[in-house]
Design an enzyme around this catalytic site. Structure first.
Site, PDB file in Angstrom:
ATOM      1  N   HIS A 137       0.081  -8.832   0.321  1.00  0.00           N
ATOM      2  CA  HIS A 137      -1.226  -8.189   0.245  1.00  0.00           C
ATOM      3  C   HIS A 137      -1.101  -6.739  -0.182  1.00  0.00           C
ATOM      4  O   HIS A 137      -0.054  -6.127  -0.098  1.00  0.00           O
ATOM      5  CB  HIS A 137      -1.964  -8.273   1.588  1.00  0.00           C
ATOM      6  N   CYS A 138      -2.179  -6.211  -0.684  1.00  0.00           N
ATOM      7  CA  CYS A 138      -2.359  -4.785  -0.914  1.00  0.00           C
ATOM      8  C   CYS A 138      -3.778  -4.490  -0.430  1.00  0.00           C
ATOM      9  O   CYS A 138      -4.343  -5.281   0.312  1.00  0.00           O
ATOM     10  CB  CYS A 138      -2.104  -4.404  -2.375  1.00  0.00           C
ATOM     11  N   LYS A 139      -4.364  -3.434  -0.819  1.00  0.00           N
ATOM     12  CA  LYS A 139      -5.681  -3.095  -0.264  1.00  0.00           C
ATOM     13  C   LYS A 139      -6.779  -4.052  -0.734  1.00  0.00           C
ATOM     14  O   LYS A 139      -7.547  -4.560   0.070  1.00  0.00           O
ATOM     15  CB  LYS A 139      -6.042  -1.650  -0.604  1.00  0.00           C
TER      16      LYS A 139
ATOM     17  N   GLY B 254      -6.173  -6.741  -3.110  1.00  0.00           N
ATOM     18  CA  GLY B 254      -5.659  -8.023  -3.569  1.00  0.00           C
ATOM     19  C   GLY B 254      -5.866  -8.282  -5.041  1.00  0.00           C
ATOM     20  O   GLY B 254      -5.929  -9.421  -5.475  1.00  0.00           O
TER      21      GLY B 254
ATOM     22  N   ASN C  66       0.856  -1.182   0.000  1.00  0.00           N
ATOM     23  CA  ASN C  66       0.000   0.000   0.000  1.00  0.00           C
ATOM     24  C   ASN C  66       0.889   1.228   0.000  1.00  0.00           C
ATOM     25  O   ASN C  66       2.041   1.172   0.430  1.00  0.00           O
ATOM     26  CB  ASN C  66      -0.879   0.044   1.250  1.00  0.00           C
TER      27      ASN C  66
END
Length: 126
Positions: free
Chosen positions: A65-67, A69, A15
């Site tokens: 992960h990111c916000k 996915g 992120n």
């Protein structure tokens, strides 16, 4: 907890770095919270949708992960597949599709994966 059942020891957070509003703080796990679980966090600040991480990365048993996915974390997962199998970016992305059907790899991310493929899979002809 996933950190115990899956033996996760590293998390890659993709992120952008920012201080979330109070109402959104529950969506973010802080570095010290990961550390309390015995998990190292690597933060790769990456812009949503069109961003790509640096080509310099490290890993072990990892949760990426990111916000949402969909883009950033999927790009890194595809890069890992490219690295370990020397598959082309399209083939690596196709491998992710049945596992995460909502993944979207945009053109800038795909181009970075192509450059990464050339970097890590170049064979010495000499």
């Amino acid at each position: 907890k996933a950190t115990q059942t899956e033996n996760v020891r590293m998390v890659i957070t993709m992120n952008e770095e920012y201080d979330p509003p109070l109402g959104e703080r529950s969506l973010f796990v802080l570095k010290q919270e990961w550390k309390a679980e015995g998990v190292e966090q690597l933060r790769l600040s990456t812009v949503d949708l069109t961003g790509v991480p640096s080509l310099e990365n490290r890993a072990s048993s990892v949760y990426v992960h990111c916000k949402a996915g969909r883009c950033r974390s999927a790009t890194l997962a595809a890069a890992y597949i490219v690295q370990i199998h020397c598959w082309g970016p399209e083939e690596a992305c196709q491998m992710l599709a049945p596992i995460r059907p909502h993944v979207i790899i945009c053109s800038t991310q795909l181009e970075t994966l192509r450059r990464y493929h050339q970097k890590v899979c170049a064979f010495d002809s000499g």
